[in-house]
Enzyme design. Structure first.
Site, PDB file in Angstrom:
ATOM      1  N   GLY A   1       0.870  -1.183   0.000  1.00  0.00           N
ATOM      2  CA  GLY A   1       0.000   0.000   0.000  1.00  0.00           C
ATOM      3  C   GLY A   1       0.898   1.222   0.000  1.00  0.00           C
ATOM      4  O   GLY A   1       1.681   1.430   0.932  1.00  0.00           O
TER       5      GLY A   1
ATOM      6  N   HIS B   1      -9.311   0.324  18.047  1.00  0.00           N
ATOM      7  CA  HIS B   1      -9.162   1.541  17.240  1.00  0.00           C
ATOM      8  C   HIS B   1     -10.505   1.755  16.547  1.00  0.00           C
ATOM      9  O   HIS B   1     -10.638   1.652  15.330  1.00  0.00           O
ATOM     10  CB  HIS B   1      -8.046   1.356  16.221  1.00  0.00           C
ATOM     11  CG  HIS B   1      -7.805   2.581  15.395  1.00  0.00           C
ATOM     12  ND1 HIS B   1      -7.493   3.797  15.936  1.00  0.00           N
ATOM     13  CD2 HIS B   1      -7.838   2.780  14.044  1.00  0.00           C
ATOM     14  CE1 HIS B   1      -7.351   4.684  14.966  1.00  0.00           C
ATOM     15  NE2 HIS B   1      -7.556   4.105  13.809  1.00  0.00           N
TER      16      HIS B   1
HETATM   17  N1  NAD Z   1      -4.639   2.084  11.969  1.00  0.00           N
HETATM   18  C1  NAD Z   1      -4.705   3.393  11.842  1.00  0.00           C
HETATM   19  O1  NAD Z   1      -4.515   4.127  12.790  1.00  0.00           O
HETATM   20  C2  NAD Z   1      -4.993   3.979  10.495  1.00  0.00           C
HETATM   21  C3  NAD Z   1      -4.716   5.325  10.248  1.00  0.00           C
HETATM   22  C4  NAD Z   1      -4.956   5.829   8.990  1.00  0.00           C
HETATM   23  C5  NAD Z   1      -5.473   5.013   7.989  1.00  0.00           C
HETATM   24  N2  NAD Z   1      -5.742   3.728   8.287  1.00  0.00           N
HETATM   25  C6  NAD Z   1      -6.254   2.823   7.258  1.00  0.00           C
HETATM   26  O2  NAD Z   1      -5.185   2.531   6.347  1.00  0.00           O
HETATM   27  C7  NAD Z   1      -5.711   2.200   5.087  1.00  0.00           C
HETATM   28  C8  NAD Z   1      -5.009   3.035   4.015  1.00  0.00           C
HETATM   29  O3  NAD Z   1      -5.276   4.388   4.182  1.00  0.00           O
HETATM   30  P1  NAD Z   1      -4.698   5.430   3.118  1.00  0.00           P
HETATM   31  O4  NAD Z   1      -5.090   6.767   3.556  1.00  0.00           O
HETATM   32  O5  NAD Z   1      -3.266   5.135   2.847  1.00  0.00           O
HETATM   33  O6  NAD Z   1      -5.569   5.014   1.847  1.00  0.00           O
HETATM   34  P2  NAD Z   1      -5.188   5.250   0.306  1.00  0.00           P
HETATM   35  O7  NAD Z   1      -6.432   4.978  -0.468  1.00  0.00           O
HETATM   36  O8  NAD Z   1      -4.515   6.534   0.127  1.00  0.00           O
HETATM   37  O9  NAD Z   1      -4.124   4.093   0.019  1.00  0.00           O
HETATM   38  C9  NAD Z   1      -4.451   2.748   0.011  1.00  0.00           C
HETATM   39  C10 NAD Z   1      -3.664   2.098  -1.092  1.00  0.00           C
HETATM   40  O10 NAD Z   1      -3.862   0.695  -1.043  1.00  0.00           O
HETATM   41  C11 NAD Z   1      -3.764   0.239  -2.375  1.00  0.00           C
HETATM   42  N3  NAD Z   1      -4.306  -1.115  -2.487  1.00  0.00           N
HETATM   43  C12 NAD Z   1      -5.591  -1.495  -2.420  1.00  0.00           C
HETATM   44  N4  NAD Z   1      -5.666  -2.836  -2.546  1.00  0.00           N
HETATM   45  C13 NAD Z   1      -4.403  -3.300  -2.676  1.00  0.00           C
HETATM   46  C14 NAD Z   1      -3.823  -4.596  -2.839  1.00  0.00           C
HETATM   47  N5  NAD Z   1      -4.583  -5.697  -2.898  1.00  0.00           N
HETATM   48  N6  NAD Z   1      -2.498  -4.682  -2.938  1.00  0.00           N
HETATM   49  C15 NAD Z   1      -1.723  -3.587  -2.895  1.00  0.00           C
HETATM   50  N7  NAD Z   1      -2.206  -2.335  -2.761  1.00  0.00           N
HETATM   51  C16 NAD Z   1      -3.529  -2.201  -2.646  1.00  0.00           C
HETATM   52  C17 NAD Z   1      -4.528   1.280  -3.180  1.00  0.00           C
HETATM   53  O11 NAD Z   1      -4.201   1.240  -4.542  1.00  0.00           O
HETATM   54  C18 NAD Z   1      -4.117   2.558  -2.490  1.00  0.00           C
HETATM   55  O12 NAD Z   1      -3.034   3.191  -3.149  1.00  0.00           O
HETATM   56  C19 NAD Z   1      -7.220   2.430   5.205  1.00  0.00           C
HETATM   57  O13 NAD Z   1      -7.857   1.196   5.479  1.00  0.00           O
HETATM   58  C20 NAD Z   1      -7.351   3.357   6.380  1.00  0.00           C
HETATM   59  O14 NAD Z   1      -8.601   3.271   6.995  1.00  0.00           O
HETATM   60  C21 NAD Z   1      -5.519   3.195   9.504  1.00  0.00           C
HETATM   61  O1  LMR Z   2     -10.318   7.513  10.906  1.00  0.00           O
HETATM   62  C1  LMR Z   2      -9.984   6.725  10.018  1.00  0.00           C
HETATM   63  O2  LMR Z   2     -10.796   6.121   9.329  1.00  0.00           O
HETATM   64  C2  LMR Z   2      -8.532   6.543   9.716  1.00  0.00           C
HETATM   65  C3  LMR Z   2      -7.727   6.194  10.916  1.00  0.00           C
HETATM   66  O3  LMR Z   2      -8.214   5.078  11.571  1.00  0.00           O
HETATM   67  C4  LMR Z   2      -7.559   7.347  11.858  1.00  0.00           C
HETATM   68  O4  LMR Z   2      -7.840   7.181  13.044  1.00  0.00           O
HETATM   69  O5  LMR Z   2      -7.133   8.422  11.412  1.00  0.00           O
END
Ligand code: NAD
Ligand code: LMR
Length: 393
Positions: free
Chosen positions: A96, A263
């Site tokens: 990702g 979370h």
């Molecule tokens: N745990 C946390 O605290 C936290 C914080 C922020 C975001 N997140 C989560 O992280 C994830 C990503 O967020 P983001 O802002 O980077 O999203 P984003 O859409 O900017 O990036 C996600 C990327 O994943 C890629 N992708 C999708 N399926 C794929 C696969 N099978 N193989 C490889 N790449 C693939 C997409 O092409 C995209 O570029 C989301 O699920 C979001 O909710 C979690």
């Molecule tokens: O809020 C979200 O969906 C993204 C992430 O889990 C966050 O806490 O920023």
């Protein structure tokens, strides 16, 4: 007149419950036997141990406290600490390369944390473009680590650490749990590739819903719980500290606080363990103010989503992931909140949940069991039940 300060516990009752007294010596303090005497009168157990002195401490000649006093409270944060000597990672793979993955790549490359940083994303050309862009910074940063990017999961081969951010982010009106089906498919694909191509890796899952996706990664890889970690607690704790610092009008570096639990909607900020300038929250904030900070931490992610309209937070989550990597490579020490499978800790079994743990090269070393208030413990159990229910449906 001499002064002796006994700080670091909310109340005498709290100190009694914890079975220890924490004394912190600040620059300019005059330390006397008064604190020890008061403690003994209150029947508190003292725990002797070295105290790092931030500056020379004057004494008034009283002998019993001198420069070694009591063990300090654990520090959950380290925004202003200078980095210790840290190990450089071998291969770091990022599955990702979107908002969060791209920012992690940027931060790790800037700090030259790994010999090789591999970005993988199904979006055509995207990972390769970001890798090239990052390599173009090396003439300025001097970073020796090389970045490569591609679209296939076999690129994780031989990685020491793998961070998984692949998957959908939520939109306004959605909860993280709404992503469970769509992102579980992505985690399954990633997990299968990791199991066959990088069987010794430590995996940090970031994709939401975090606790459920970490559980799925554990199941698919079959890795031991020590090597499948979920990142969220470092982010949620940072949000909690930020809220407390703003409310109290102090620097975030003066705030120590941790957030545990899921979370998600059942996130559990822990006010009983939080301090501002080493003192309990009630010295600076009213109960209502603390409640507002707890709410701010819990809703922080949603606030960003609402403002962005499309996508979620990326910068703080990337920094929060770096905090875990830093613990694994020895740049930071001490317990850090991380989502791991619980095997009876906190009275909870068979659920991935955010708890404080010590990390090292091979992932999780040990979970730290904090003494929490009844309400805080209940909040952890509520979170565990909610995750179980979501995974069962
Ligand atoms: N745990 C946390 O605290 C936290 C914080 C922020 C975001 N997140 C989560 O992280 C994830 C990503 O967020 P983001 O802002 O980077 O999203 P984003 O859409 O900017 O990036 C996600 C990327 O994943 C890629 N992708 C999708 N399926 C794929 C696969 N099978 N193989 C490889 N790449 C693939 C997409 O092409 C995209 O570029 C989301 O699920 C979001 O909710 C979690
Ligand atoms: O809020 C979200 O969906 C993204 C992430 O889990 C966050 O806490 O920023």
């Amino acid at each position: 007149m001499t002064q002796g300060r006994v700080i670091g516990t909310d109340t005498v009752e709290d100190a009694r419950q914890r079975g220890r007294l924490i004394v912190e010596v600040m620059p300019g303090d005059i330390v006397t036997a008064l604190a020890r005497e008061s403690a003994e009168r209150l029947g508190l157990k003292l725990v002797d141990g070295p105290v790092e002195m931030p500056a020379p401490v004057r004494t008034d000649g009283a002998t019993s406290m001198r420069r070694t006093l009591y063990r300090r409270a654990p520090k959950w944060q380290a925004p202003s600490r200078s980095p210790r000597k840290a190990r450089r990672l071998g291969k770091l793979a990022l599955i990702g390369a979107g908002g969060v993955g791209g920012n992690i790549a940027h931060l790790t490359s800037r700090a030259d944390m790994a010999e090789e940083i591999v970005l993988i994303d199904i979006a055509p050309g995207m990972a390769a473009a970001t890798a090239l862009d990052l390599n173009h910074t090396s003439g300025i940063t001097g970073a020796a680590g090389r970045c490569i990017g591609g679209e296939t999961l076999d690129l994780v081969s031989g990685a020491e650490v793998i961070v998984v951010t692949a998957g959908r982010a939520r939109s306004p009106g959605m909860t993280r749990a709404d992503l469970i089906d769509v992102n579980a498919r992505v985690i399954r694909q990633a997990g299968e590739a990791i199991r066959s191509e990088a069987p010794n890796a430590v995996v940090i899952v970031v994709t939401n819903p975090l606790d459920e996706m970490t559980t799925e990664m554990l199941r698919v890889t079959g890795f031991p719980r020590e090597r499948v970690l979920g990142m969220a607690g470092t982010l949620d704790s940072s949000r909690f500290r930020n809220a407390l610092a703003m409310m109290a009008g102090v620097s975030p570096a003066d705030v120590d606080a941790i957030t545990l639990g899921s979370h998600g909607e059942e996130m559990a900020p822990i006010p009983s363990r939080a301090t501002i300038k080493g003192r309990p929250l009630n010295v600076f904030l009213s109960e209502e103010q603390v409640k507002a900070c707890v709410k701010d931490a819990i809703t922080g992610g949603g606030q960003v989503v609402a403002l962005k309209k499309s996508g979620s937070a990326t910068i703080a989550p990337a920094h929060a992931t770096i905090e875990l990597i830093d613990h694994m490579r020895g740049a930071r020490t001490g317990p850090v909140p991380v989502s791991v499978m619980l095997n009876g800790e906190y009275g909870i079994d068979d659920v991935v949940l955010g708890v404080p743990a010590h990390l090292g090269q091979g992932g999780m070393i040990k979970i730290e069991e904090l003494r929490l208030t009844e309400a805080e413990t209940a909040a952890l159990h509520t979170a565990a039940d909610a995750i179980r229910t979501r995974l069962a449906t």
